[in-house]
Design an enzyme around this catalytic site. Structure first.
Site, PDB file in Angstrom:
ATOM      1  N   LEU A 142     119.979  31.823  28.589  1.00 58.67           N
ATOM      2  CA  LEU A 142     120.030  32.866  29.357  1.00 58.67           C
ATOM      3  C   LEU A 142     118.616  33.356  29.585  1.00 58.67           C
ATOM      4  O   LEU A 142     117.836  33.330  28.686  1.00 58.67           O
ATOM      5  CB  LEU A 142     120.727  33.982  28.438  1.00 58.67           C
ATOM      6  CG  LEU A 142     120.771  35.530  29.103  1.00 58.67           C
ATOM      7  CD1 LEU A 142     121.492  35.529  30.509  1.00 58.67           C
ATOM      8  CD2 LEU A 142     121.382  36.526  28.177  1.00 58.67           C
TER       9      LEU A 142
ATOM     10  N   HIS B 171     115.371  32.782  17.411  1.00 65.78           N
ATOM     11  CA  HIS B 171     116.195  32.219  18.440  1.00 65.78           C
ATOM     12  C   HIS B 171     115.430  31.546  19.576  1.00 65.78           C
ATOM     13  O   HIS B 171     115.647  30.731  19.862  1.00 65.78           O
ATOM     14  CB  HIS B 171     117.024  33.309  19.354  1.00 65.78           C
ATOM     15  CG  HIS B 171     117.942  32.734  20.248  1.00 65.78           C
ATOM     16  ND1 HIS B 171     119.116  32.144  19.673  1.00 65.78           N
ATOM     17  CD2 HIS B 171     117.875  32.967  21.739  1.00 65.78           C
ATOM     18  CE1 HIS B 171     119.772  31.642  20.992  1.00 65.78           C
ATOM     19  NE2 HIS B 171     119.081  32.264  22.095  1.00 65.78           N
TER      20      HIS B 171
ATOM     21  N   ASP C  76     118.238  33.720  13.062  1.00 64.21           N
ATOM     22  CA  ASP C  76     118.120  33.566  14.393  1.00 64.21           C
ATOM     23  C   ASP C  76     117.745  34.756  15.103  1.00 64.21           C
ATOM     24  O   ASP C  76     116.894  34.911  16.366  1.00 64.21           O
ATOM     25  CB  ASP C  76     119.568  33.077  15.014  1.00 64.21           C
ATOM     26  CG  ASP C  76     119.432  32.728  16.360  1.00 64.21           C
ATOM     27  OD1 ASP C  76     119.258  31.530  16.909  1.00 64.21           O
ATOM     28  OD2 ASP C  76     119.859  33.801  17.330  1.00 64.21           O
TER      29      ASP C  76
ATOM     30  N   SER D  65     121.560  27.789  23.790  1.00 65.67           N
ATOM     31  CA  SER D  65     122.021  29.136  23.895  1.00 65.67           C
ATOM     32  C   SER D  65     123.128  29.194  24.693  1.00 65.67           C
ATOM     33  O   SER D  65     124.054  28.620  24.585  1.00 65.67           O
ATOM     34  CB  SER D  65     120.685  29.970  24.312  1.00 65.67           C
ATOM     35  OG  SER D  65     120.920  31.358  24.014  1.00 65.67           O
ATOM     36  N   GLN D  66     123.084  30.176  25.853  1.00 67.19           N
ATOM     37  CA  GLN D  66     124.040  30.138  26.758  1.00 67.19           C
ATOM     38  C   GLN D  66     124.406  28.649  27.414  1.00 67.19           C
ATOM     39  O   GLN D  66     125.520  28.547  27.770  1.00 67.19           O
ATOM     40  CB  GLN D  66     123.685  31.534  27.655  1.00 67.19           C
ATOM     41  CG  GLN D  66     124.876  31.366  28.861  1.00 67.19           C
ATOM     42  CD  GLN D  66     124.447  32.459  29.923  1.00 67.19           C
ATOM     43  OE1 GLN D  66     124.768  33.764  29.574  1.00 67.19           O
ATOM     44  NE2 GLN D  66     123.766  32.259  31.050  1.00 67.19           N
TER      45      GLN D  66
END
Length: 305
Positions: free
Chosen positions: A48, A286, A231, A114-115
């Site tokens: 993202l 993250h 994270d 991630s996404q």
């Protein structure tokens, strides 16, 4: 018995050892180099609000540890374009990735951050012809997201996590990628009924393609799930390894989730095959996963062969 590798009587090899070394050492080195460069191509999908430039460190780690590897960071849906619906992104990424697969007779590897890990799940589930060997899911909310972290505060500045479902569980909300995997444990029925993406991938919502998607997903040879307790974005962090909250916001680990117990999309089968790997790494935020060389060597390097 005579050793077939021993020199002839008279020791002729002795006098020519320097010449032989000069001939054979470069040849052997060339052979090892050729063998070492024959790694499967690696395809990287960003997360993202990201773009390929965010993942250049990861590309460098791969090139240094496995010289000659063809590494492609897909340049699609960058920045705010990453808010487009995940099915739209799946089709876009698929159109670019499939030709890379077709040119890789021995298969490819996925590293999806991630996404992007959810985008890759969609590709693996809906593309019967894929040849992905190892799928590395790098801090991806595979079981959903329920946390008002900085990413979500930017999108919903006036909302706390308990209110986001009011928007995400509307038809208009599902037009945004983050709502495609927003999973409110206090409104599970709404999630299942409205979710147009994650509830389908995780077989929480019945659909006619579930059997075919499971078969497609199980074509991977390894699933590597990477995440950690510091994270700060994926919430709960265990969602990166298919754990998630119950309705009391107590984390239920992957092995006790209904979709695992029923083997709904193949996790239990992968575990039985010993092809499901989890790598838990503390102390990593993250935005650091793809630039942390220690994480790369500990959790990714050996699978990218």
């Amino acid at each position: 018995m005579k050793d077939r590798n021993s020199p002839p009587r008279g020791g002729r090899w002795k006098g020519n050892s320097g010449v032989l070394a000069g001939l054979f050492v470069p040849l052997l080195c060339a052979c090892f180099w050729a063998g070492g460069s024959a790694y499967k191509p690696v395809i990287i999908v960003h997360g993202l609000f990201d773009s390929p430039k965010n993942l250049l460190n990861l590309q460098q780690f791969i090139s240094e540890s496995h010289p000659g590897t063809n590494v492609t960071i897909i340049d699609l849906f960058d920045g705010y374009e990453s808010l487009k619906p995940l099915w739209t992104q799946v089709e876009g990424f698929k159109a670019v990735i499939y030709p890379i697969m077709q040119n890789a007779a021995d298969g490819v590897h996925f590293i999806c951050y991630s996404q992007g890990g959810l985008v890759c799940r969609g590709i693996l589930s809906t593309l019967p012809e894929h040849n992905v060997h190892t799928f590395i899911s790098l801090s991806s909310p595979q079981a959903g997201q329920y946390g008002d972290t900085d990413y979500f505060k930017d999108l919903f500045p006036e909302c706390v996590k308990s209110e986001i479902y009011h928007f995400c569980y509307l038809g208009i909300g599902q037009r945004f990628s983050v709502c495609n995997y927003w999973k409110d444990p206090h409104h599970k029925d709404l999630y299942v009924n409205v979710s147009s993406y994650l509830a389908l991938l995780n077989a929480e919502k019945p659909h006619p393609n579930a059997t075919e998607w499971r078969k497609n997903f199980l074509k991977i040879q390894k699933l590597v799930l990477i995440g950690g307790p510091d994270d700060g974005v994926i919430t709960p962090w265990q969602a990166s390894q298919f754990g998630f909250y119950d309705d009391n916001e107590t984390v239920v680990e992957m092995q006790k989730q209904d979709f695992y117990l029923s083997d709904a999309f193949g996790l239990k089968t992968l575990a039985a095959r010993e092809d499901l790997i989890t790598c838990t790494f503390p102390g990593v935020q993250h935005v650091q996963w793809h630039s942390n060389e220690t994480v790369f060597h500990a959790c990714m390097e050996k699978w990218l062969v």
